[in-house]
Motif scaffolding. Structure first.
Motif, PDB file in Angstrom:
ATOM      1  N   ARG A 157      41.284  -8.707  37.395  1.00 28.13           N
ATOM      2  CA  ARG A 157      42.330  -8.130  37.142  1.00 28.13           C
ATOM      3  C   ARG A 157      43.568  -8.968  36.669  1.00 28.13           C
ATOM      4  O   ARG A 157      44.104  -8.596  35.920  1.00 28.13           O
ATOM      5  CB  ARG A 157      42.831  -7.275  38.266  1.00 28.13           C
ATOM      6  CG  ARG A 157      43.833  -6.366  38.104  1.00 28.13           C
ATOM      7  CD  ARG A 157      44.313  -5.786  39.494  1.00 28.13           C
ATOM      8  NE  ARG A 157      43.027  -5.061  40.096  1.00 28.13           N
ATOM      9  CZ  ARG A 157      43.087  -4.274  41.290  1.00 28.13           C
ATOM     10  NH1 ARG A 157      44.208  -4.504  42.057  1.00 28.13           N
ATOM     11  NH2 ARG A 157      42.171  -3.671  41.554  1.00 28.13           N
TER      12      ARG A 157
ATOM     13  N   LEU B  54      37.392   5.566  36.486  1.00 33.74           N
ATOM     14  CA  LEU B  54      38.953   5.054  36.915  1.00 33.74           C
ATOM     15  C   LEU B  54      38.506   3.457  36.719  1.00 33.74           C
ATOM     16  O   LEU B  54      39.370   2.730  36.351  1.00 33.74           O
ATOM     17  CB  LEU B  54      39.314   5.461  38.441  1.00 33.74           C
ATOM     18  CG  LEU B  54      40.154   6.653  38.391  1.00 33.74           C
ATOM     19  CD1 LEU B  54      40.274   6.962  39.819  1.00 33.74           C
ATOM     20  CD2 LEU B  54      41.249   6.626  37.747  1.00 33.74           C
TER      21      LEU B  54
ATOM     22  N   TYR C  76      52.302   5.302  42.466  1.00 33.08           N
ATOM     23  CA  TYR C  76      50.941   4.688  42.679  1.00 33.08           C
ATOM     24  C   TYR C  76      50.698   4.695  44.054  1.00 33.08           C
ATOM     25  O   TYR C  76      49.585   4.702  44.468  1.00 33.08           O
ATOM     26  CB  TYR C  76      51.139   3.039  42.354  1.00 33.08           C
ATOM     27  CG  TYR C  76      50.388   2.145  42.792  1.00 33.08           C
ATOM     28  CD1 TYR C  76      49.201   1.742  42.189  1.00 33.08           C
ATOM     29  CD2 TYR C  76      50.700   1.481  43.827  1.00 33.08           C
ATOM     30  CE1 TYR C  76      48.408   0.975  42.361  1.00 33.08           C
ATOM     31  CE2 TYR C  76      49.639   0.252  44.028  1.00 33.08           C
ATOM     32  CZ  TYR C  76      48.495   0.162  43.284  1.00 33.08           C
ATOM     33  OH  TYR C  76      47.526  -0.874  43.845  1.00 33.08           O
ATOM     34  N   GLU C  82      47.070   7.614  39.829  1.00 30.75           N
ATOM     35  CA  GLU C  82      45.606   7.861  39.574  1.00 30.75           C
ATOM     36  C   GLU C  82      45.273   9.086  39.043  1.00 30.75           C
ATOM     37  O   GLU C  82      44.369   9.021  38.004  1.00 30.75           O
ATOM     38  CB  GLU C  82      45.029   7.619  41.022  1.00 30.75           C
ATOM     39  CG  GLU C  82      43.514   7.298  41.076  1.00 30.75           C
ATOM     40  CD  GLU C  82      43.125   7.025  42.460  1.00 30.75           C
ATOM     41  OE1 GLU C  82      42.885   5.827  42.907  1.00 30.75           O
ATOM     42  OE2 GLU C  82      42.827   7.870  43.375  1.00 30.75           O
ATOM     43  N   LEU C  85      45.821   9.539  35.334  1.00 30.25           N
ATOM     44  CA  LEU C  85      44.599   8.836  34.594  1.00 30.25           C
ATOM     45  C   LEU C  85      43.363   9.638  34.106  1.00 30.25           C
ATOM     46  O   LEU C  85      42.680   9.611  33.223  1.00 30.25           O
ATOM     47  CB  LEU C  85      43.997   7.472  34.952  1.00 30.25           C
ATOM     48  CG  LEU C  85      44.957   6.401  35.482  1.00 30.25           C
ATOM     49  CD1 LEU C  85      44.161   5.179  35.752  1.00 30.25           C
ATOM     50  CD2 LEU C  85      45.695   5.966  34.482  1.00 30.25           C
ATOM     51  N   LEU C  86      43.517  10.877  34.967  1.00 34.41           N
ATOM     52  CA  LEU C  86      42.356  11.983  34.903  1.00 34.41           C
ATOM     53  C   LEU C  86      42.772  13.188  34.219  1.00 34.41           C
ATOM     54  O   LEU C  86      42.041  13.951  34.026  1.00 34.41           O
ATOM     55  CB  LEU C  86      41.789  12.050  36.318  1.00 34.41           C
ATOM     56  CG  LEU C  86      41.066  11.019  36.959  1.00 34.41           C
ATOM     57  CD1 LEU C  86      40.876  11.134  38.334  1.00 34.41           C
ATOM     58  CD2 LEU C  86      39.797  10.543  36.211  1.00 34.41           C
ATOM     59  N   LEU C 152      52.765  -4.139  35.423  1.00 38.44           N
ATOM     60  CA  LEU C 152      51.972  -5.099  35.523  1.00 38.44           C
ATOM     61  C   LEU C 152      52.188  -5.713  37.090  1.00 38.44           C
ATOM     62  O   LEU C 152      51.313  -6.456  37.546  1.00 38.44           O
ATOM     63  CB  LEU C 152      52.214  -6.333  34.774  1.00 38.44           C
ATOM     64  CG  LEU C 152      51.851  -6.350  33.376  1.00 38.44           C
ATOM     65  CD1 LEU C 152      52.336  -7.454  32.448  1.00 38.44           C
ATOM     66  CD2 LEU C 152      50.478  -6.448  33.234  1.00 38.44           C
ATOM     67  N   ALA C 215      48.043   0.191  28.997  1.00 39.59           N
ATOM     68  CA  ALA C 215      46.693  -0.649  29.085  1.00 39.59           C
ATOM     69  C   ALA C 215      47.154  -1.391  30.606  1.00 39.59           C
ATOM     70  O   ALA C 215      46.186  -1.438  31.283  1.00 39.59           O
ATOM     71  CB  ALA C 215      46.981  -1.670  28.050  1.00 39.59           C
ATOM     72  N   ALA C 216      48.482  -1.583  30.836  1.00 39.36           N
ATOM     73  CA  ALA C 216      48.665  -2.553  32.223  1.00 39.36           C
ATOM     74  C   ALA C 216      48.457  -1.486  33.231  1.00 39.36           C
ATOM     75  O   ALA C 216      47.785  -1.987  34.222  1.00 39.36           O
ATOM     76  CB  ALA C 216      50.159  -2.820  32.111  1.00 39.36           C
ATOM     77  N   ILE C 219      44.482  -1.323  33.991  1.00 35.78           N
ATOM     78  CA  ILE C 219      44.156  -2.429  34.548  1.00 35.78           C
ATOM     79  C   ILE C 219      44.479  -2.809  35.975  1.00 35.78           C
ATOM     80  O   ILE C 219      43.807  -3.110  36.781  1.00 35.78           O
ATOM     81  CB  ILE C 219      44.878  -3.962  33.703  1.00 35.78           C
ATOM     82  CG1 ILE C 219      44.168  -4.055  32.488  1.00 35.78           C
ATOM     83  CG2 ILE C 219      44.540  -5.099  34.408  1.00 35.78           C
ATOM     84  CD1 ILE C 219      44.852  -4.746  31.399  1.00 35.78           C
ATOM     85  N   MET C 220      45.646  -2.363  36.213  1.00 31.70           N
ATOM     86  CA  MET C 220      46.162  -2.524  37.709  1.00 31.70           C
ATOM     87  C   MET C 220      45.381  -1.512  38.764  1.00 31.70           C
ATOM     88  O   MET C 220      45.396  -1.610  40.056  1.00 31.70           O
ATOM     89  CB  MET C 220      47.618  -2.300  37.771  1.00 31.70           C
ATOM     90  CG  MET C 220      48.372  -3.560  37.092  1.00 31.70           C
ATOM     91  SD  MET C 220      47.636  -5.203  37.435  1.00 31.70           S
ATOM     92  CE  MET C 220      48.458  -5.521  39.006  1.00 31.70           C
ATOM     93  N   LEU C 221      45.061  -0.388  37.945  1.00 34.48           N
ATOM     94  CA  LEU C 221      44.107   0.612  39.027  1.00 34.48           C
ATOM     95  C   LEU C 221      42.856   0.396  38.948  1.00 34.48           C
ATOM     96  O   LEU C 221      42.053   1.252  39.693  1.00 34.48           O
ATOM     97  CB  LEU C 221      44.881   1.939  38.526  1.00 34.48           C
ATOM     98  CG  LEU C 221      46.204   2.492  38.623  1.00 34.48           C
ATOM     99  CD1 LEU C 221      46.430   3.963  38.268  1.00 34.48           C
ATOM    100  CD2 LEU C 221      46.379   2.507  40.048  1.00 34.48           C
ATOM    101  N   ASP C 222      42.254  -0.410  38.118  1.00 36.67           N
ATOM    102  CA  ASP C 222      40.924  -0.489  37.779  1.00 36.67           C
ATOM    103  C   ASP C 222      40.358  -0.917  39.288  1.00 36.67           C
ATOM    104  O   ASP C 222      40.671  -1.583  40.054  1.00 36.67           O
ATOM    105  CB  ASP C 222      40.636  -1.554  37.035  1.00 36.67           C
ATOM    106  CG  ASP C 222      39.123  -1.815  36.584  1.00 36.67           C
ATOM    107  OD1 ASP C 222      38.358  -1.167  37.380  1.00 36.67           O
ATOM    108  OD2 ASP C 222      38.777  -2.297  35.547  1.00 36.67           O
TER     109      ASP C 222
END
Lengths: 250, 207, 222
Positions: A157, B54, C76, C82, C85-86, C152, C215-216, C219-222
């Protein structure tokens, strides 16, 4: 390098990189020392004094190469970061991370030498000259990149997030440069712009180029060494790392 | 409801340097349920997040039909609904508002009557107009479930849906799950409790 | 296509109306910072006047930056980000909608209150008009760029301080152009070049930054 090491060399890219970097670093380090030695000798002894600035101009032999490296390394870092983010190539991520401290160091040196140069030339350590101001902002961009990388615990990350930041930064660098330049020309009365001697003697130019090359060689050597360590840390559970470390110990 | 299979191929995940799991394969057909079980920290939530698109797996791929889950037309949200540990409710909005807005965000035209009926069936009649922050943990969980059940998704991914629910609500949820399976929906679920659901149930043991 | 975006916009505005103190705090910060400058540099009206464009812009920039920490962090924390994103909708557009809502709540009030502060610093009416125009074009740029930093630093300890380090260097161009516009008018020149460039920068930011922010977030929720 053990025999077993050579066998692994064929199979895994990280191991390949590790060995290759290990072999190249001494050469680049030697070139660095040699070029710096020659460059400094020419710059400090052989090259003539400037008819206006006397001997103080000699700091450009450090100032200009460090400033160029500082800017160039940021672009290079962003390119590696983008490659790592888009194609998920681990070596590229590691290279981006390894370049950052060296780039920041060069940018800082450029600012430092710029200030030292400013004192005899303009009588003050700092002028808000367009180039110095852009370099200062560039230093902040480097620091932001490194701070973000350090703030995120998860390695993957951290690489991805700081890659986004590096890419945003590299798009902004020209915008920042031009706006700062514009700002500076508008406030012309308040400041002095750095202008190099319009015609540079051949010997000065050659010396400068030698110093630029030396800075290059130094960057390559240091970045590769840092990338090697980072790679070991990331891949510490992999077989090839164990092979290497046992080989080096025995 | 679902016209395609949901497949996982050779999934692997890591946390820090630790491999959570390796080589997870399964195929879920319409009307089937998959119950994922395992100790705490064995990667159940990680797996569910990967399945819902996710997170990216370290290795492997999740397919919706023949397409990788990330490139499904209209995004993963067009085929699946996900209920994670968090209820995803805005504390300052009422239960009804939360559900209506989530429905609108999902592209639907949510029907107020249906929302009230669903809330009532989950034992929340009379609580519709209260800001969610005044509800108990169990009640919040029920609002989140109501939101999920009102969205017509072929695949439901439920992470510990029974947590903080009392017995009557568990019964309501179970019959909702059974109805979803009967309509040829698919479900992936993690739970600590043993739940007996009538239908085509499969198990996946992690760790 | 636009219904989900409208639903999101309405949600964020409703939430802001139910907690107006958040938006008011930002305006309050702006006012207090500007009020502190004369205390630091002396009450001479002409001197204050010459510093006014820079003071107002730096204060506005800091106010926007402070407000940015909340842009994604509430969503968040409670899991709604989250769920976003869905949603079958491009994340870039959702992010842009959130930024727009955020600008309406925090950026626009700054523009509206700025004449009051400008009068305190002895700016003339025509200069105030240019100041408002520059802020109207500039504050969206600040929000758009700042959103990248907000995304970020999601979930990081000390995120607020980190945002400052990531974002403030990127704020240099809008600051130069925005304060420069007012400065130009004060010196009898035209502010048109400044404002055109600010406008161009806003359009560029409008198209480029939401994707970086999206994109950020991923990435941060990945």
């Amino acid at each position: 390098m053990s025999e077993r090491g050579i066998q692994w060399f064929r199979f895994t890219a990280p191991a390949n990189f590790y060995d290759l970097a290990g072999r190249l670093i001494p050469w680049f380090a030697a070139l660095t020392v040699a070029l710096f030695g020659v460059g400094l000798y020419m710059g400090l002894v052989v090259a003539p004094s400037d008819y206006q600035q006397g001997d103080s101009y000699r700091i450009i032999y450090i100032h200009v190469p460090t400033a160029w490296m500082g800017m160039f390394l940021y672009v290079l870092m962003a390119v590696y970061a983008a490659i790592g983010l888009i194609w998920r190539i681990k070596i590229a991520e590691i290279m981006a991370k390894s370049i950052a401290p060296t780039g920041a160091l060069f940018t800082f040196l450029a600012l430092w030498t710029g200030a030292l140069w400013g004192r005899p030339t303009w009588g003050v350590f700092w002028v808000w000259d367009a180039r110095l101001t852009s370099m200062l902002l560039l230093l902040f961009l480097y620091l932001g990149y490194m701070a973000l990388h350090a703030a995120i615990d998860d390695r993957q990350r951290a690489s991805n997030a700081s890659a986004v930041l590096a890419m945003v930064g590299v798009v902004n660098v020209p915008i920042i440069y031009f706006s700062v330049h514009w700002w500076n020309t508008l406030h012309q009365g308040a400041s002095i712009t750095v202008t190099e001697a319009p015609t540079m003697a051949m010997i000065m130019f050659v010396t400068l180029m030698i110093m630029v090359l030396a800075a290059w060689m130094y960057s390559i050597a240091v970045v590769l060494a840092r990338a090697r360590v980072e790679l070991l840390e990331r891949e510490r559970t992999a077989h090839w790392v164990r092979e290497r470390l046992e080989g080096e110990r025995g | 409801m679902a016209d395609r299979e949901f497949r996982a191929v050779a999934l692997a995940a890591e946390r820090g340097d630790r491999r959570l799991f390796d080589d997870i394969d399964f195929t879920l057909s319409p009307g089937q349920l998959l119950q994922v079980s395992g100790r705490n920290g064995c990667g159940k939530t990680s797996l569910l997040r990967i399945l819902s698109g996710l997170s990216r797996p370290v290795a492997g791929q999740v397919y919706w039909g023949d397409e990788p889950i990330q490139s499904v037309d209209g995004g993963t949200g067009s085929c699946l609904g996900y209920l994670g540990h968090q209820n995803a409710l805005k504390e300052d909005l009422t239960a009804e508002e939360n559900i209506l807005i989530a429905g609108g965000l999902g592209g639907g035209r949510p029907d107020r009557e249906a929302v009230l009926a669903m809330l009532a069936s989950l034992g929340l009649a009379g609580y519709e107009d209260l800001p969610v922050r005044y509800l108990s943990q169990g009640q919040k969980r029920r609002v989140a479930l109501a939101r999920l059940l009102l969205q017509p998704r072929a695949l439901l991914i439920l992470d510990e849906p029974y947590a903080a629910l009392d017995v009557q609500v568990i019964d309501v949820l179970r019959s909702a799950i059974e109805a979803h399976l009967e309509r040829k929906g698919m479900i992936v679920i993690t739970t600590h409790q043993a739940v007996d659901i009538d239908g085509d149930c499969h198990k996946l043991q992690l760790g | 296509m636009f219904r989900p975006l409208l639903a999101l916009l309405r949600r964020d505005l409703t939430l802001a109306l139910r907690r107006p103190q958040d938006a008011l705090t930002v305006v309050g910060f702006f006012v207090v910072v500007v009020a502190l400058f004369p205390l630091g540099i002396g009450p001479d009206p002409e001197f204050l006047r010459s510093l006014a464009p820079g003071v107002l812009w730096v204060a506005a920039l800091l106010a926007v930056m402070l407000s940015l920490e909340r842009l994604f962090s509430d969503d968040y924390r409670d899991g709604t980000l989250e769920q976003m994103l869905l949603v079958p909708e491009p994340l870039g557009l959702l992010v842009l909608t959130k930024i727009f809502a955020h600008w309406l709540i925090t950026g626009l009030p700054l523009v509206l209150i700025s004449p009051l502060l400008a009068v305190q610093l002895n700016l003339r009416p025509d200069e105030i008009l240019i100041l408002m125009a520059a802020l109207l074009l500039g504050t969206p740029i600040l929000s758009l760029i700042g959103a990248i930093g907000a995304a970020l630093t999601l979930g990081l300890r000390g995120g607020g301080v980190l945002i400052a380090l990531l974002i403030l260097p990127l704020y240099a161009p809008p600051l130069i152009l925005g304060a420069g516009a007012v400065d130009a008018v004060m010196h009898g020149a035209s502010a048109q070049a400044h404002l055109s460039l600010l406008g161009a920068m806003m359009v560029f930011a409008l198209f480029a930054t939401p994707w970086a922010t999206a994109a950020a977030v991923r990435i941060m929720l990945d």
